[in-house]
Design an enzyme around this catalytic site. Structure first.
Site, PDB file in Angstrom:
ATOM      1  N   GLY A 244       0.710  -1.227   0.003  1.00  0.00           N
ATOM      2  CA  GLY A 244      -0.002  -0.110   0.070  1.00  0.00           C
ATOM      3  C   GLY A 244       0.822   1.189   0.042  1.00  0.00           C
ATOM      4  N   GLY A 282       4.067  -3.344  -4.002  1.00  0.00           N
ATOM      5  CA  GLY A 282       4.004  -3.337  -5.468  1.00  0.00           C
ATOM      6  C   GLY A 282       4.230  -2.420  -6.253  1.00  0.00           C
ATOM      7  NE  ARG A 319      -2.740   4.251 -11.185  1.00  0.00           N
ATOM      8  CZ  ARG A 319      -2.723   5.626 -10.687  1.00  0.00           C
ATOM      9  NH1 ARG A 319      -2.171   6.467 -11.635  1.00  0.00           N
ATOM     10  NH2 ARG A 319      -3.186   5.838  -9.558  1.00  0.00           N
ATOM     11  CB  CYS A 349     -14.457   5.316 -30.434  1.00  0.00           C
ATOM     12  SG  CYS A 349     -13.515   5.886 -31.999  1.00  0.00           S
TER      13      CYS A 349
END
Length: 427
Positions: A244, A282, A319, A349
């Site tokens: 985290g 991560g 993201r 699109c």
């Protein structure tokens, strides 16, 4: 907040090289869009966290979902890092990259029976169990193989990580983990599970956390529960503190927690604990090491705004469209130009194919090379072929050299699993 919206202008500082590799030359040679990762930056992050953990019985298990490229996993393995996986595919990638099964932990709420059986057969280190049904399934499958599975219960400490709702995992309404009260019952009945060694605790409250207090609060609740369990005669041989740790996506506004401060908070909360610690970083290890190179296709004037249309799209980096996430975007050339406000968009699109709104940039023109920063995590790993766009290549950089670690996808590869409906069958 809309993706990349800003009231003030960002820095116009150009990035012309990363890890001593010339970015313009790299883009000319390999084309755009292009993901590039600095191996030096990744090793630096690993080394800093390992140094902070010195003296502790601790294992770093990289969250593979952040970036599962085999070259990245091999870099992790060479540095002594294990893996935190959430699928059989991630397990196979980790093993293929040279990671020992004894350094792999299996998390996730939806482990299938086949995935659990496969993980048992290779002898992974530990299962982070997230439901009673999963615990019973683990018992049944371990018994069928004649082995004992090591397990930790993922507790949900009901702690607000103060991050985006879609990457918050430690509140009571989230799908992850179980309550401390339910976990207490599991330990009380662990003698009924002869093929599961339930002796660990696991907590993970979310991602992109930029303050220490949520970590402290979650760890304090874990520590209190550990003491309760041990007093009741239940050994806790492993505590997985999750991941985290946040990174800097927006220069000047995001202030990530230093590894040393994070580990100090772990030491304080778990003072006196003598078992093994597991950590699952991560994003922290790879995000800022990665960039997405993209070239301007055209500038499109609008009635209320100008659109800067680039050749990267939401299928290359989800993201901003998925989380309204900010990424700093800078020109690769340092040539001085007039500040101009753009919406930076891709060719897909969808109106959501937008990297930034109302972003102040040096004036751009067709052919200019731009750099989208901090894309090493959840960039290529979440990519798709939407609009039949091929997956972009990935390149590992290292002290003036580069290696293509995934080539640009060919059209034939994109459609390889498809076929005409020539063979009809009945169920």
């Amino acid at each position: 907040m809309t993706p990349g919206s800003a009231a003030t202008a960002p820095s116009f500082a150009a990035d012309t090289a990363i890890d001593d590799v010339d970015l313009a030359a790299l883009a000319d040679r390999l084309g755009t869009p292009l993901h590039a990762y600095s191996s030096s930056a990744i090793r630096q992050r690993i080394g800093g966290l390992q140094a902070a953990l010195s003296g502790l019985d601790a294992t770093i298990c990289y969250a593979v979902k952040a970036n599962p490229n085999l070259a990245i996993l091999q870099l992790m393995a060479n540095a002594g890092v294990g893996a935190d996986i959430v699928s059989a595919g991630e397990m196979r990638r980790s093993l293929h990259a040279g990671m020992s099964a004894e350094r792999i932990v299996f998390s996730g709420v939806g482990k299938t029976a086949d995935e659990i059986a496969g993980a048992l057969s290779v002898g992974i280190h530990r299962f982070n169990v997230e439901s009673h049904d999963e615990l019973l399934t683990l018992q049944r499958l371990a018994g069928a193989q004649g082995v004992t599975a090591r397990a930790a219960v993922r507790i949900n400490p009901d702690v607000d990580a103060h991050t985006h709702a879609k990457i918050s995992t430690g509140k009571s309404e989230n799908k992850f983990g179980v309550s401390i009260d339910e976990a207490r019952h599991w330990f009380a009945e662990r003698s009924l599970l002869p093929h599961v060694q339930l002796d660990g605790l696991h907590v993970h409250i979310g991602s992109q956390i930029l303050a220490l207090e949520p970590f402290r609060l979650a760890l304090q609740r874990v520590a209190a529960f550990r003491r309760e369990l041990e007093q009741a005669g239940h050994p806790v041989n492993s505590i997985d503190v999750g991941g985290g740790l946040g990174v800097c996506y927006r220069a000047g506004e995001d202030h990530p927690v230093a590894a040393a401060d994070y580990v100090a908070a772990i030491r304080e909360a778990l003072a006196g604990y003598r078992g093994r610690l597991l950590l699952e970083p991560g994003r922290y290890l790879v995000a800022e090491a990665g960039v997405l190179l993209t070239r301007v296709i055209r500038v499109k004037p609008g009635i209320a705004r100008q659109f800067l249309v680039v050749d990267a799209a939401m299928n290359d980096l989800q993201r901003p469209s998925l989380y309204d996430a900010w990424h700093d975007i800078v020109p690769v050339s340092g040539e001085p130009r007039t500040p101009t406000t753009y919406d930076i968009v891709g060719p897909v699109c969808e109106s959501g194919d937008t990297f930034a709104r109302n972003r102040v940039m040096p004036e751009c023109m067709a052919g200019d090379l731009l750099l989208i920063k901090a894309t090493g995590a959840y960039g290529a790993s979440m990519a798709s072929t939407y609009n039949s766009r091929p997956l972009a290549p990935e390149v590992l950089l290292n002290q003036g050299r580069y290696a293509v670690v995934r080539r640009r996808q060919h059209f034939e590869e994109m459609i390889a699993g498809e076929q005409p409906a020539h063979h009809w069958e009945t169920t």
